[in-house]
Motif scaffolding. Structure first.
Motif, mmCIF file in Angstrom:
data_model
loop_
_atom_site.group_PDB
_atom_site.id
_atom_site.type_symbol
_atom_site.label_atom_id
_atom_site.label_comp_id
_atom_site.label_asym_id
_atom_site.label_seq_id
_atom_site.Cartn_x
_atom_site.Cartn_y
_atom_site.Cartn_z
ATOM 1 N N PRO A 2 -4.970 -2.746 -9.512
ATOM 2 C CA PRO A 2 -5.729 -3.373 -8.688
ATOM 3 C C PRO A 2 -5.240 -4.877 -8.584
ATOM 4 C CG PRO A 2 -7.671 -1.311 -9.415
ATOM 5 C CD PRO A 2 -6.622 -0.941 -9.802
ATOM 6 N N PRO A 25 0.583 -1.205 -0.393
ATOM 7 C CA PRO A 25 0.275 -0.128 0.368
ATOM 8 C C PRO A 25 0.835 1.131 -0.072
ATOM 9 C CG PRO A 25 -0.884 -1.992 1.603
ATOM 10 C CD PRO A 25 0.480 -1.948 1.137
ATOM 11 N N ALA A 48 -13.263 1.728 -8.106
ATOM 12 C CA ALA A 48 -12.158 0.464 -7.667
ATOM 13 C C ALA A 48 -11.054 0.846 -8.268
ATOM 14 C CB ALA A 48 -12.827 -0.664 -8.339
ATOM 15 N N GLU A 101 -14.466 8.795 -0.945
ATOM 16 C CA GLU A 101 -14.202 7.082 -1.333
ATOM 17 C C GLU A 101 -12.210 7.395 -0.751
ATOM 18 O OE1 GLU A 101 -15.850 4.189 -1.753
ATOM 19 O OE2 GLU A 101 -17.722 4.727 -2.597
ATOM 20 N N ARG A 109 -10.683 5.506 2.169
ATOM 21 C CA ARG A 109 -9.366 4.759 2.159
ATOM 22 C C ARG A 109 -7.779 5.621 2.220
ATOM 23 N NH1 ARG A 109 -12.338 3.404 -2.086
ATOM 24 N NH2 ARG A 109 -12.389 1.178 -3.156
ATOM 25 N N LEU A 119 -9.627 2.577 -7.591
ATOM 26 C CA LEU A 119 -8.741 3.592 -6.417
ATOM 27 C C LEU A 119 -8.052 2.058 -5.985
ATOM 28 C CD1 LEU A 119 -11.517 5.801 -5.337
ATOM 29 C CD2 LEU A 119 -9.429 6.199 -6.096
ATOM 30 N N ASP A 120 -8.210 1.266 -5.490
ATOM 31 C CA ASP A 120 -8.002 0.127 -5.132
ATOM 32 C C ASP A 120 -6.526 -0.909 -5.012
ATOM 33 O OD1 ASP A 120 -9.904 -0.655 -3.465
ATOM 34 O OD2 ASP A 120 -10.611 -1.935 -5.555
ATOM 35 N N HIS A 156 -7.218 -6.435 -8.686
ATOM 36 C CA HIS A 156 -8.614 -7.446 -9.206
ATOM 37 C C HIS A 156 -8.646 -7.263 -10.863
ATOM 38 C CE1 HIS A 156 -10.461 -3.489 -8.847
ATOM 39 N NE2 HIS A 156 -9.999 -3.826 -7.278
ATOM 40 N N TYR A 167 -4.256 2.054 -4.756
ATOM 41 C CA TYR A 167 -3.449 2.594 -3.438
ATOM 42 C C TYR A 167 -3.016 1.783 -2.622
ATOM 43 C CZ TYR A 167 -4.398 7.542 -5.761
ATOM 44 O OH TYR A 167 -3.980 8.437 -6.356
ATOM 45 N N ASP A 168 -4.028 0.408 -3.332
ATOM 46 C CA ASP A 168 -4.040 -1.182 -2.066
ATOM 47 C C ASP A 168 -3.054 -2.103 -2.096
ATOM 48 O OD1 ASP A 168 -4.090 -2.178 0.178
ATOM 49 O OD2 ASP A 168 -6.112 -2.042 0.834
ATOM 50 N N THR A 169 -2.868 -2.676 -2.075
ATOM 51 C CA THR A 169 -2.625 -3.815 -2.735
ATOM 52 C C THR A 169 -2.420 -4.067 -3.759
ATOM 53 O OG1 THR A 169 -1.088 -4.850 -0.405
ATOM 54 C CG2 THR A 169 -0.323 -6.076 -2.722
ATOM 55 N N ALA A 170 -0.845 -3.351 -5.201
ATOM 56 C CA ALA A 170 -1.218 -3.156 -5.992
ATOM 57 C C ALA A 170 -0.362 -4.184 -6.987
ATOM 58 C CB ALA A 170 -1.457 -2.626 -6.533
#
Length: 457
Positions: free
Chosen positions: A417, A128, A232, A153, A157, A234-235, A419, A237-240
């Motif tokens: 992301p 992240p 989605a 959102e 996060r 924006l994910d 996903h 910014y997390d584990t990517a």
């Protein structure tokens, strides 16, 4: 951690069950068709004749107008209806067959997932962001920032949102975000804004996140993002997943998609083009390429090393587009090849305009006789005009020649992301029935479906 074929995790029980369902539904659909064919062999030959009629009628409708087009279209519809009646026989059988095909398709997608996408060169898993910043253009895409509540959102996060206001300078805001300690910066907006913020990320070598909050979002599409699921993104910014992609430069201006010169630059600037691409192209091409139209002064070195004195259309892209039509512009298989994609087109005013319109309408633009396509790390366009009109990532500009284009290989650290779909439509080529069946069989056996990485990965 690098990602590769060996790094793909084996499919879980859910994906294996989906693969089993996809294969079972496919087998059942084949049984329905085979049983019907064996019971009615004479109908099959008649159905094949109707297929030929339907294809001929479709092409006839494309190249004619008014009464002939209506008649041809009607004949095509009747032929297709006849095929359905002959091969299926009843509404119930048709419903069962369609249901099995849909079930197999949906299950296959769930089973294969990201394995349909090729392995990206140099891709790695990253943790992240520590100090993520997202810049937002609230007017882009008809107000997608507000519609999807992206500011809320982002804050939820732990991402710092920066909303653009009238009079703000986007580059200055991006530079300030990096100066304040941002390790990942992103842009929610159109491709022109994406390019500007990506350039700042490039210069400071920080991670970049593309949020598809623009109108067309071509860059997001070719990064393998789901353009319909804005939040989605924006994910990332997390584990990517992070890998390096190319950027392109015109003079000192970075662009992420393409630059157009000549006729195409004029067509896409029409107010009507956004809502009716083909109709607007068909209307404007005769005016711009008619016998009395003035030729564009665009001079450059072609793929054979010879100097070209004039061209009607020149397209320069960040990477190579798979082009079926000039309108819409297609997608790119790769964004890490380190080259510009270049297309030029020269039209004989007296005889080529109808052929060009037909090639555009039927999605066979590369077959047009004045079409040339090649790649190069750098490309220069010269002109005797004081200023040359050019559209860069959708923005209309007038720049003094010479226009110097160059590729910036691996310039941008982009994050997507885990996903996300993972590849553009051009990269995810349909594997065919045998390839898909083999991939599903591997998943059912507990092995990754997998596609090989590029040869130079």
């Amino acid at each position: 951690m690098k990602l590769g074929e060996a790094g793909r995790t084996p499919p879980d029980l859910r994906r294996r069950a989906a693969a089993a369902l996809a294969l079972a539904a496919l087998l059942a659909a084949l049984v329905v068709v085979i049983v019907h064919v064996l019971q009615n062999p004479g109908r099959v030959l008649l159905a094949l004749a109707l297929v030929v009629i339907a294809v001929i009628a479709g092409w006839t409708a494309l190249v004619n107008r008014r009464g002939r087009r209506i008649a041809a279209a009607a004949a095509g519809v009747l032929a297709l209806a006849g095929i359905v009646v002959l091969l299926i026989g009843s509404v119930a059988e048709l419903a069962v067959l369609i249901g099995l095909v849909v079930l197999s398709t949906v299950s296959a997608r769930a089973a294969l997932g990201r394995d349909l996408a090729p392995v990206r060169k140099g891709a790695r898993s990253v943790g992240p962001s520590r100090h993520g910043v997202l810049l937002m253009n609230p007017w882009s895409g008809g107000g997608k920032v507000k519609h999807f509540a992206l500011e809320d959102e982002a804050m939820r996060r732990g991402i710092r949102p920066v909303v653009l206001h009238h009079g703000d300078d986007l580059r200055s805001l991006a530079e300030q975000a990096v100066a304040d300690g941002a390790d990942v910066i992103g842009m929610a907006g159109g491709d022109g804004s994406q390019a500007l913020v990506a350039d700042v990320a490039r210069q400071h070598d920080v991670g970049f996140v593309c949020v598809p909050a623009g109108t067309r979002n071509h860059f997001a599409l070719d990064l393998g993002l789901d353009r319909d699921d804005v939040v989605a993104a924006l994910d990332a910014y997390d584990t990517a997943v992070e890998w390096r992609v190319d950027l392109a430069m015109l003079g000192e201006r970075v662009f992420v998609n393409n630059a157009s010169l000549g006729v195409y630059a004029t067509v896409v600037q029409s107010d009507a083009y956004r809502d009716a691409k083909l109709a607007t192209t068909a209307q404007l091409l005769p005016e711009l390429l008619g016998p009395n139209a003035q030729r564009f002064d665009l001079r450059f070195t072609g793929p054979d090393g010879a100097d070209t004195r004039s061209a009607d259309i020149v397209l320069v892209s960040n990477g190579v587009y798979r082009l079926d039509r000039l309108s819409g512009f297609g997608t790119r298989e790769r964004l890490d090849a380190g080259v510009l994609g270049i297309v030029s087109m020269t039209v004989d005013r007296a005889r080529d305009v109808p052929g060009l319109i037909a090639a555009e309408a039927t999605g066979r633009i590369a077959d047009f006789r004045g079409y040339k396509e090649w790649t190069a790390p750098e490309f220069v366009v010269r002109s005797g005009d004081e200023l040359v009109n050019v559209g860069v990532d959708g923005e209309a500009l007038a720049l003094p020649p010479p226009l110097v284009f160059r590729s910036l290989p691996g310039a941008l650290r982009v994050r997507t992301p885990l996903h996300a779909p993972g590849a553009s439509p051009a990269a995810v080529a349909a594997p065919g029935i045998w390839g898909a069946t083999a991939a599903l069989t591997r998943v059912l056996a507990g092995r990754p479906a997998g596609r090989p990485a590029p040869a130079d990965a």
